[in-house]
Scaffold this active site. Sequence first.
Site: not given
Ligand code: COA
Length: 647
Positions: A103, A123, A61, A100
């Site tokens: 999910e 989360e 999400a 999400g």
């Molecule tokens: N919502 C909003 N922004 C997000 C996001 C999310 N769920 N997940 C990542 N981003 C953003 C980061 O802030 C970053 O932004 P920036 O470029 O402005 O700094 C960009 O996306 C890239 O993220 P980054 O982590 O640097 O990329 P990556 O390729 O190394 O990893 C993921 C990608 C998805 C594996 C990692 O971002 C991650 O673990 N995200 C969170 C997942 C999470 O906790 N989800 C649960 C939420 S319900």
Amino acid sequence: MSVHVTRRSAIAVVTIDNPPVNAINMAVRTRLLALVDELDADDHIRAVVLTGAGKLFVGGADITEFGRPVEMPALPAVIERIENATKPWIAAVHGAALGGGLEVALGCRLRVATADARFALPEINLGIIPGSGGTQRLPRLIGVETAIRVAAENLTLDGARAAELGLVDRLVPEPLVDKAVEFALEALGRPLPAPVSRRPVAAPEPALWEEAAQRVRRAARGASAPPRALDALRFGVENGFEAGLARERAIFLELRASEEAAALRHLFFAERAAPRPHDLRGIAALPLASAGVIGGGTMGVGIAAALRNAGIPVVLIERDEQSLERGLTALKAIFEAARKKASLSDEEAEARMRGVTGAVGYEALAGCELVIEAVFEDLAVKRDVFANLGRVCRPEAVLATNTSYIDPRQIAEGLPHPDRFIGLHFFSPAQVMRLLEIVPIPQTRPEVLATCFDLARTLGKVPVRSGICDGFIGNRILRRYRAEAEAMLRDGVTPAAIDAAMRGFGYAMGPFEMQDMAGLDISFLHREAARARGEAIPETPGDLLVRAGRKGQKSGAGWYDYAPGSRTPLPSAEAARLIAPLVGAPRELGADAIVSRLIDAMAAEGQAILDEGIAGSPADIDLVEVHGYGFPRKHGGPMFLSRRQPS
Ligand code: COA
């Protein structure tokens, strides 16, 4: 458009295309909801394949929405609609399906994935729990035991494991969408499985819940979310899907609005912004295929281990064979310990050491692209090292000092090509601690700075740029923190009360326990040396202890007493008697007041550091404290905290 649709005969392919991570925001939710109706009403369509554009399915999400009230349609409603669509939805997953994203995939009737797929519910790292059925559907699909590991303990499942567990119905090769369409056509020829929410779940033995609760609580180390994720999961298993979903949502909304979740979101974005400073975008890093480390002490060995863990070949330099042997043995012991803990295989542990060349003398560094000096903290010694490096290293090699206090400008004096010189302040043990303070001098070229940020990314560290001042960002705040603790002590508050308050706040230990562990004598000797130079440094309570032979744990006594062989601090009447001449009448101060005084002092020093331009942002200071000094993550850092609660 953040979601688009193409048609492959009777199959609609819905692609979430919301760079960079296909996060599910309000626009995506709205469009998905509308698409279920649209495709259900389309007589030409028999099934729907749902996938993500780019290198992943869905990264979760949209976290940027979490600071605001929930905007409709909410994700649970979208997933429920997908699950109950007349035309079955089939998730086609590559890369990550997180939070999400997982999910939504669980709401689909079937799931296919490539081997590179990763499934997780992260989360809890953000201080919340899954809020759209993750804790309810997952146990119905893969069983309670593994679902607990995923939802409450951060287990990530790869494609193969997910297929074994039944989370993925078929592993497919690329091209994913073609294979998913084939799978969908095939699936239409058979009876469809029941929606996940309607499947039964086998309740485990009561003992399993108790064991899981203990494990989760222990691993959570004071974080609120993990036990709550377990609670939601258990409630659903014991009371049915609908009741479980309601419980999950209530906990999710409660935690989403909490200070802890706000703090963890702050750190999430700070950690992602740190490796890519705006002013370095577009500046190419230099190649880093080999590195040298000078000094086989604890710090040098830790840095060498960190480099090897990232796959970089290392030349380790010492001044004589005996010291070199000691350094190499210590390095080997680090990999050996990792092997014993099963975090490295036998082969990996051996490969780590195969990539290390030990040498006496500087000549072996001639081919290195980066050299990090980690010798004794003494200006003359360090200058001598760089004089030698200036002689043997290639003019374009990046030369770094790991000083914690000495002004790097002084170390670089006389070095040919000082534009390749920089400070890299690692924290001990360097193979573990994630903070890297990067300290450029005025001559440092932007490419060299960019290279060091690149290095931090490669090493999995959190880089923070610091300007030059005594102690840089972290040690300067540490000094202020200790000074404030000492001021409280002089006001009559006991070390035990101060330490207990800081442990209650979430630190692993309080300031006096920390000094006992590190040893009181080093700072005492610094003060004595300054006094010998004629500086007017008043006597401190710590001086009184060291003069009485109480140097901390290593001498069996410091601020506290220690039973022989024990590290448990025991309040000490003897220490209290020794420091009495410098300490006021005993005074009770509540834990909250103690914590506020110390955090306010840290934040005030942080503000001064910002005003002087030593740190680039308050978030950088918070990263330093969390990743270098044990500041509890759930509070976000001193700058975050002080701005949330203006005093
Ligand atoms: N919502 C909003 N922004 C997000 C996001 C999310 N769920 N997940 C990542 N981003 C953003 C980061 O802030 C970053 O932004 P920036 O470029 O402005 O700094 C960009 O996306 C890239 O993220 P980054 O982590 O640097 O990329 P990556 O390729 O190394 O990893 C993921 C990608 C998805 C594996 C990692 O971002 C991650 O673990 N995200 C969170 C997942 C999470 O906790 N989800 C649960 C939420 S319900």
